[in-house]
Scaffold this active site. Sequence first.
Site, short mmCIF file in Angstrom:
data_model
loop_
_atom_site.label_atom_id
_atom_site.label_comp_id
_atom_site.label_asym_id
_atom_site.label_seq_id
_atom_site.Cartn_x
_atom_site.Cartn_y
_atom_site.Cartn_z
CG ASP A 161 -10.67 5.22 5.76
OD1 ASP A 161 -11.75 5.70 5.41
OD2 ASP A 161 -10.40 4.01 5.66
NE ARG A 174 -6.21 -2.60 11.60
CZ ARG A 174 -6.65 -2.95 10.40
NH1 ARG A 174 -6.87 -2.02 9.49
NH2 ARG A 174 -6.87 -4.22 10.11
CB ILE A 184 -0.95 0.00 1.21
CG1 ILE A 184 -2.00 -1.11 1.04
CG2 ILE A 184 -1.63 1.36 1.37
CD1 ILE A 184 -2.88 -1.31 2.26
CD GLU A 229 -12.04 2.12 12.99
OE1 GLU A 229 -11.04 2.66 12.48
OE2 GLU A 229 -12.48 1.00 12.63
CG HIS A 260 -11.68 0.76 9.01
ND1 HIS A 260 -11.24 0.30 10.23
CD2 HIS A 260 -10.87 0.15 8.10
CE1 HIS A 260 -10.24 -0.54 10.08
NE2 HIS A 260 -9.99 -0.65 8.78
#
Length: 313
Positions: free
Chosen positions: A261, A237, A156, A266, A285
């Site tokens: 994000d 994360r 990524i 969460e 997320h």
Amino acid sequence: MKKKVLITCPHLQKTIDHYRSFFAERNIEIVVPDIVQQMSEAELLEIIAQFDGVIAGDDPFTAQVLQQGKRLKIVAKWGIGVDAIDREAAKELGIAVKNTPDVFSDEVADVALGYIILLARHLHKLDQSVRSGGWLQLPGMTLRGKTLGVIGVGSIGRGIVKRGVAVGMSILGYDIMPIPDAVQAEFGVQSVSFEELLQESDFIALSCNLTPENHHLLSHPQFQLMKPGVRLVNVARGPLIDETALVAALESGKVAGAALDVFEVEPLHINSPLRQFDQCIFGTHNSSHTKEAVFRVNEMAIQNLLQGLGIKE
């Protein structure tokens, strides 16, 4: 004998009708509980004993949960991060843990670049202004010539690097593993120390795994090292960032904007102090979530499950 499988990953849950006959043909009973983001440890403890396998999202498969899973043979993680699974406990108990590595490089990198552009040009604020009847015009920042620091230069991270290069940014990279010279040359990234990246970057993107060692990787001391007016993007994360320290850095102006994000807890709590900052952009997320990626990872996670259950195709 029929196998019983718990499916907690929200993305697979939303597409589960596509696979019901597949599971039924293989004598697998699936259970799909109502979930917003992930189950809690207490919720898992109540039900896990009845299952032979799990296709998991970000649920906390702690040692206690795994010990309670007397029939459990496999936790198939939908996606990359296995930080919520106690892998040492799983190994001791003979429970396989498998993930789907290197599957979201383009999807997450696309979102990271989108966040960088939003932060540089205030596009979210302009949208809000027009929707409310205004016509706000703000000076933005030219990306060409700015420095992008990427923390975590795996699949990524390399995708983010390539996109940063494409818009003319200079790239600094930090990873706990040495970044090979060939990768630096191919992807246009200069390997630097963590401290140098913090000090020199105009934008910082987090794309590393979460481990016990890097919990709160960015906290008060790290924010102090950063350039005034730095912009921060987290598509990795939430617990990598100490949100209390981030709030202080936003209040002082050290951080000019943040695109998140992911969060420490969460969904983001309704009373989170982060909500007061209009220079922040929030996601759900969701950076890996495309139709193409969902079905690609569904197939991989299901195959991992079948292998863990000893079901041959």
